[in-house]
Design an enzyme around this catalytic site. Structure first.
Site, PDB file in Angstrom:
ATOM      1  N   ARG A   2       9.951  -4.662  -1.079  1.00  0.00           N
ATOM      2  CA  ARG A   2       9.013  -4.920   0.087  1.00  0.00           C
ATOM      3  C   ARG A   2       7.911  -5.896  -1.371  1.00  0.00           C
ATOM      4  O   ARG A   2       7.364  -4.689  -2.624  1.00  0.00           O
ATOM      5  CB  ARG A   2       8.038  -4.143   0.337  1.00  0.00           C
ATOM      6  CG  ARG A   2       8.509  -3.349   1.531  1.00  0.00           C
ATOM      7  CD  ARG A   2       7.811  -2.777   2.652  1.00  0.00           C
ATOM      8  NE  ARG A   2       6.613  -3.471   3.080  1.00  0.00           N
ATOM      9  CZ  ARG A   2       5.199  -3.179   2.821  1.00  0.00           C
ATOM     10  NH1 ARG A   2       5.378  -1.960   3.536  1.00  0.00           N
ATOM     11  NH2 ARG A   2       4.651  -3.650   3.541  1.00  0.00           N
TER      12      ARG A   2
ATOM     13  N   TYR B 145       3.755  -7.891  -1.212  1.00  0.00           N
ATOM     14  CA  TYR B 145       2.919  -8.726  -0.627  1.00  0.00           C
ATOM     15  C   TYR B 145       3.117 -10.436  -0.749  1.00  0.00           C
ATOM     16  O   TYR B 145       3.514 -10.552  -1.474  1.00  0.00           O
ATOM     17  CB  TYR B 145       1.618  -8.565  -1.398  1.00  0.00           C
ATOM     18  CG  TYR B 145       1.071  -6.778  -0.467  1.00  0.00           C
ATOM     19  CD1 TYR B 145       1.327  -5.907   0.431  1.00  0.00           C
ATOM     20  CD2 TYR B 145       0.261  -6.083  -2.228  1.00  0.00           C
ATOM     21  CE1 TYR B 145       1.119  -4.505   0.088  1.00  0.00           C
ATOM     22  CE2 TYR B 145      -0.048  -4.826  -2.185  1.00  0.00           C
ATOM     23  CZ  TYR B 145       0.264  -4.224  -0.451  1.00  0.00           C
ATOM     24  OH  TYR B 145      -0.287  -2.685  -0.704  1.00  0.00           O
TER      25      TYR B 145
ATOM     26  N   ASP C 158      -0.631   9.015   9.430  1.00  0.00           N
ATOM     27  CA  ASP C 158       0.826   8.037   8.956  1.00  0.00           C
ATOM     28  C   ASP C 158       1.986   8.443   8.725  1.00  0.00           C
ATOM     29  O   ASP C 158       2.742   7.887   7.836  1.00  0.00           O
ATOM     30  CB  ASP C 158       0.590   6.640   8.350  1.00  0.00           C
ATOM     31  CG  ASP C 158      -0.181   7.216   7.235  1.00  0.00           C
ATOM     32  OD1 ASP C 158      -0.414   7.903   6.831  1.00  0.00           O
ATOM     33  OD2 ASP C 158      -0.203   5.822   6.609  1.00  0.00           O
TER      34      ASP C 158
ATOM     35  N   ASP D 265      -5.185   7.169   1.806  1.00  0.00           N
ATOM     36  CA  ASP D 265      -5.346   5.666   0.802  1.00  0.00           C
ATOM     37  C   ASP D 265      -6.472   5.550   0.534  1.00  0.00           C
ATOM     38  O   ASP D 265      -7.233   5.956   0.623  1.00  0.00           O
ATOM     39  CB  ASP D 265      -4.956   4.555   1.400  1.00  0.00           C
ATOM     40  CG  ASP D 265      -3.485   4.176   1.672  1.00  0.00           C
ATOM     41  OD1 ASP D 265      -1.994   5.292   1.484  1.00  0.00           O
ATOM     42  OD2 ASP D 265      -2.816   3.875   2.459  1.00  0.00           O
TER      43      ASP D 265
ATOM     44  N   ASP E  10      -4.280   4.733   9.541  1.00  0.00           N
ATOM     45  CA  ASP E  10      -4.389   4.937   8.363  1.00  0.00           C
ATOM     46  C   ASP E  10      -5.663   4.404   7.599  1.00  0.00           C
ATOM     47  O   ASP E  10      -6.617   3.433   7.200  1.00  0.00           O
ATOM     48  CB  ASP E  10      -3.190   3.458   7.741  1.00  0.00           C
ATOM     49  CG  ASP E  10      -2.384   3.686   6.714  1.00  0.00           C
ATOM     50  OD1 ASP E  10      -3.511   4.438   5.683  1.00  0.00           O
ATOM     51  OD2 ASP E  10      -2.106   2.772   6.046  1.00  0.00           O
TER      52      ASP E  10
END
Length: 283
Positions: free
Chosen positions: A123, A125, A155, A160, A192
């Site tokens: 992955r 961005y 999640d 985060d 999240d």
């Protein structure tokens, strides 16, 4: 489709302009990952890289003073020893301006940092992230607990952190940060949380004590973070992400409360009173 690309490009340029104006975008510093000494809590630590960068073999392990692999998630203290209220250890997964979607592997032994995969592909961005991005160790967003107001579940990851300071932080670095506020992002129906913080060592840190200070001294930064995370999955055909609490960035006191709740969930995970499924907990 062309209109969507134009809108995304315009949003990207607006965010970059705002961040550049307030000195919060600088080029990524080059860094060597092997054998970088760092402190997380009181213990001297280093990193060990296995595999090849840009492949699914790449793994960034945290190593203790004896040379043993330990966990970024479970073995780093949530807060530095003797830290002021609201100061925590942030583990950086993606340095500022990075595009590779790096993250702590919560299911692998010792929880190394790896590049996330989707349908067998690494992955990335679709554009750089403008802040340092990572998580707080010893936290967990419980996927089996419904938030009483937002009516969605966690999640299944550590909480985060978006660090808004002027320096690029190395992947795998452990940095004391001041929590300033928190956004309740809802991604594909899951809660999240995004803690907004600044490194204690940053020149601006002394002037920022709560999210209102960020709005006053760095206008556009909070909205830039919100819009980046709202839109970043749309090039893959995903819907826009949403935000609870009328999209407000909640103040520092709420961030501290949310962090305490996720720390308590992590304690339940480690003790075995909460079901972690396939997560690697080291016990």
């Amino acid at each position: 489709q062309r209109r969507e690309l134009i809108l995304r490009s315009a949003m990207h340029q607006r965010v970059m302009l705002l961040l550049s104006t307030y000195g919060l975008v600088r080029p990524v510093a080059s860094f060597a990952l092997n054998a970088i000494a760092r402190r997380g809590g009181a213990a001297l630590r280093s990193t060990l890289i296995e595999g090849e960068t840009g492949t699914d073999t790449y793994k960034n392990y945290l190593i203790d003073g004896a040379g043993s692999k330990i966990s970024y998630w479970h073995d780093v203290d949530l807060a530095p020893e003797g830290a002021a209220d609201g100061v925590y250890n942030m583990v950086t997964e993606i340095p500022k301006m990075g595009t590779a979607k790096m993250e702590i592997d919560t299911k692998d032994t010792s929880n190394p940092i790896v590049q996330d995969e989707k349908k067998g592909k690494l992955r990335f961005y679709h554009g750089p992230i403008f802040w340092n991005y990572g998580c707080l160790p010893k936290t967990w967003e419980n996927p089996n607990e419904e938030h009483p107001e937002l009516k969605c579940f966690g999640d299944d990851d550590p909480i985060d952190v978006v660090e808004i300071g002027s320096s690029s932080l190395d992947e795998g670095s452990i940095t004391p940060v001041k929590a300033l506020g928190v956004l309740a992002m809802i991604d594909d129906g899951e809660l999240d949380w995004k803690v907004i913080a600044i490194a204690e060592s940053d020149p601006l840190a002394a002037e920022l004590d709560d999210i209102a200070d960020v709005e006053a001294k760095c206008p556009g930064v909070v909205s830039g973070i919100r819009e980046w995370f709202r839109w970043y999955k749309t090039p893959d055909g995903k819907p826009l992400n949403a935000f609870g609490f009328d999209e407000e960035c909640l103040p520092k006191a709420k961030a501290i409360e949310v962090i305490a709740e996720t720390h308590a969930a992590w304690q339940g995970l480690r003790e075995g009173s909460l079901d972690g499924g396939k997560l690697w907990t080291g016990v």
